[in-house]
Design a protein around this motif. Structure first.
Motif, mmCIF file in Angstrom:
data_model
loop_
_atom_site.group_PDB
_atom_site.id
_atom_site.type_symbol
_atom_site.label_atom_id
_atom_site.label_comp_id
_atom_site.label_asym_id
_atom_site.label_seq_id
_atom_site.Cartn_x
_atom_site.Cartn_y
_atom_site.Cartn_z
ATOM 1 N N LEU A 33 0.822 -1.210 0.000
ATOM 2 C CA LEU A 33 0.000 0.000 0.000
ATOM 3 C C LEU A 33 0.859 1.266 0.000
ATOM 4 C CD1 LEU A 33 -2.829 1.494 0.727
ATOM 5 C CD2 LEU A 33 -1.918 1.436 3.047
ATOM 6 N N LEU A 34 0.409 2.253 -0.795
ATOM 7 C CA LEU A 34 0.947 3.614 -0.725
ATOM 8 C C LEU A 34 -0.242 4.545 -0.577
ATOM 9 C CD1 LEU A 34 3.672 3.623 -3.516
ATOM 10 C CD2 LEU A 34 4.019 3.509 -1.030
ATOM 11 N N PHE A 35 -0.148 5.482 0.380
ATOM 12 C CA PHE A 35 -1.258 6.380 0.655
ATOM 13 C C PHE A 35 -0.708 7.768 0.930
ATOM 14 C CE2 PHE A 35 -4.946 8.155 2.723
ATOM 15 C CZ PHE A 35 -6.002 7.502 2.107
ATOM 16 N N VAL A 36 -1.309 8.788 0.316
ATOM 17 C CA VAL A 36 -0.916 10.173 0.565
ATOM 18 C C VAL A 36 -1.849 10.732 1.635
ATOM 19 C CG1 VAL A 36 -0.602 12.471 -0.422
ATOM 20 C CG2 VAL A 36 -0.129 10.441 -1.826
ATOM 21 N N ILE A 37 -1.290 11.086 2.796
ATOM 22 C CA ILE A 37 -2.092 11.602 3.901
ATOM 23 C C ILE A 37 -2.277 13.119 3.736
ATOM 24 C CG2 ILE A 37 -1.458 9.721 5.459
ATOM 25 C CD1 ILE A 37 0.559 11.628 6.793
ATOM 26 N N ILE A 43 2.678 7.432 2.961
ATOM 27 C CA ILE A 43 2.892 6.409 3.989
ATOM 28 C C ILE A 43 2.659 5.019 3.408
ATOM 29 C CG2 ILE A 43 2.316 7.973 5.890
ATOM 30 C CD1 ILE A 43 -0.402 6.421 6.097
ATOM 31 N N THR A 44 3.226 4.035 4.087
ATOM 32 C CA THR A 44 3.070 2.633 3.728
ATOM 33 C C THR A 44 2.077 1.974 4.691
ATOM 34 O OG1 THR A 44 4.830 1.945 5.235
ATOM 35 C CG2 THR A 44 5.491 2.544 2.969
ATOM 36 N N LEU A 49 -0.286 1.330 10.138
ATOM 37 C CA LEU A 49 -0.574 0.454 11.282
ATOM 38 C C LEU A 49 0.149 0.935 12.536
ATOM 39 C CD1 LEU A 49 -0.455 -3.086 9.605
ATOM 40 C CD2 LEU A 49 -2.471 -1.729 10.220
ATOM 41 N N GLN A 50 1.380 1.429 12.373
ATOM 42 C CA GLN A 50 2.148 1.887 13.535
ATOM 43 C C GLN A 50 1.481 3.085 14.205
ATOM 44 O OE1 GLN A 50 4.749 -0.038 14.572
ATOM 45 N NE2 GLN A 50 4.522 1.163 16.439
ATOM 46 N N SER A 51 0.845 3.953 13.408
ATOM 47 C CA SER A 51 0.168 5.109 14.009
ATOM 48 C C SER A 51 -0.985 4.667 14.908
ATOM 49 C CB SER A 51 -0.315 6.086 12.937
ATOM 50 O OG SER A 51 -1.381 5.551 12.202
ATOM 51 N N TYR A 52 -1.633 3.555 14.558
ATOM 52 C CA TYR A 52 -2.690 3.008 15.415
ATOM 53 C C TYR A 52 -2.081 2.312 16.631
ATOM 54 C CZ TYR A 52 -6.074 3.982 11.758
ATOM 55 O OH TYR A 52 -6.866 4.617 10.846
ATOM 56 N N ARG A 53 -1.018 1.531 16.419
ATOM 57 C CA ARG A 53 -0.368 0.826 17.527
ATOM 58 C C ARG A 53 0.137 1.809 18.586
ATOM 59 N NH1 ARG A 53 2.633 -1.983 13.319
ATOM 60 N NH2 ARG A 53 1.513 -3.902 12.852
ATOM 61 N N ILE A 113 -4.993 -0.874 -2.156
ATOM 62 C CA ILE A 113 -3.617 -0.821 -2.680
ATOM 63 C C ILE A 113 -3.087 0.605 -2.737
ATOM 64 C CG2 ILE A 113 -3.780 -2.989 -3.949
ATOM 65 C CD1 ILE A 113 -4.153 -1.285 -6.535
ATOM 66 N N GLY A 114 -3.982 1.604 -2.658
ATOM 67 C CA GLY A 114 -3.529 2.976 -2.701
ATOM 68 C C GLY A 114 -4.644 3.956 -2.441
#
Length: 122
Positions: A33-37, A43-44, A49-53, A113-114
């Motif tokens: 996954l690639l996502f533009v916040i 972000i990947t 996931l780390q931001s939620y963790r 996926i994006g």
């Protein structure tokens, strides 16, 4: 893959975001996954996931409004607005965001996926 399938996946995603359900997010997001916040950063899956963790992102209220949903072979593109209330990095927010998300069918299921998200002014 049908529009109903994608809307069902979207609903699972909304629930996982609101509940900070890492297990469901792990299944719904593709490993590449690639996502533009909204800040413009890319972000990947692991970064998301780390931001939620870490508890950096907490959504208290989420109201989706689907605008468009196109199915193209084994891929779906959806645009929507989300009214979000929550906390990011210790700062409360209440904003309306526009997202585009790309879903693709795999043998292991339909996964994101994006995509991209931005704040919209109304």
């Amino acid at each position: 893959m049908t529009k109903a399938d994608i809307l069902s996946q979207e609903n699972k995603l909304y629930g996982a975001i609101k509940d900070r359900d890492i297990n469901v997010l792990e299944k719904l997001l593709h490993d590449d996954l690639l996502f533009v916040i909204p800040s413009g950063a890319v972000i990947t899956k692991e970064m998301d996931l780390q931001s939620y963790r870490d508890g950096n992102l907490m959504i208290r209220n989420l109201i989706p409004h689907v605008e468009h949903l196109n199915i193209i072979d084994d891929t779906a593109v959806i645009t929507l607005t989300l009214e979000l209330t929550g906390n990011y990095g210790g700062d409360d927010f209440e904003s309306k965001f526009r997202y585009i998300r790309v879903w693709k069918a795999f043998s292991s299921g339909i996964k994101v996926i994006g995509g991209s998200g931005m704040i919209v002014n109304v």
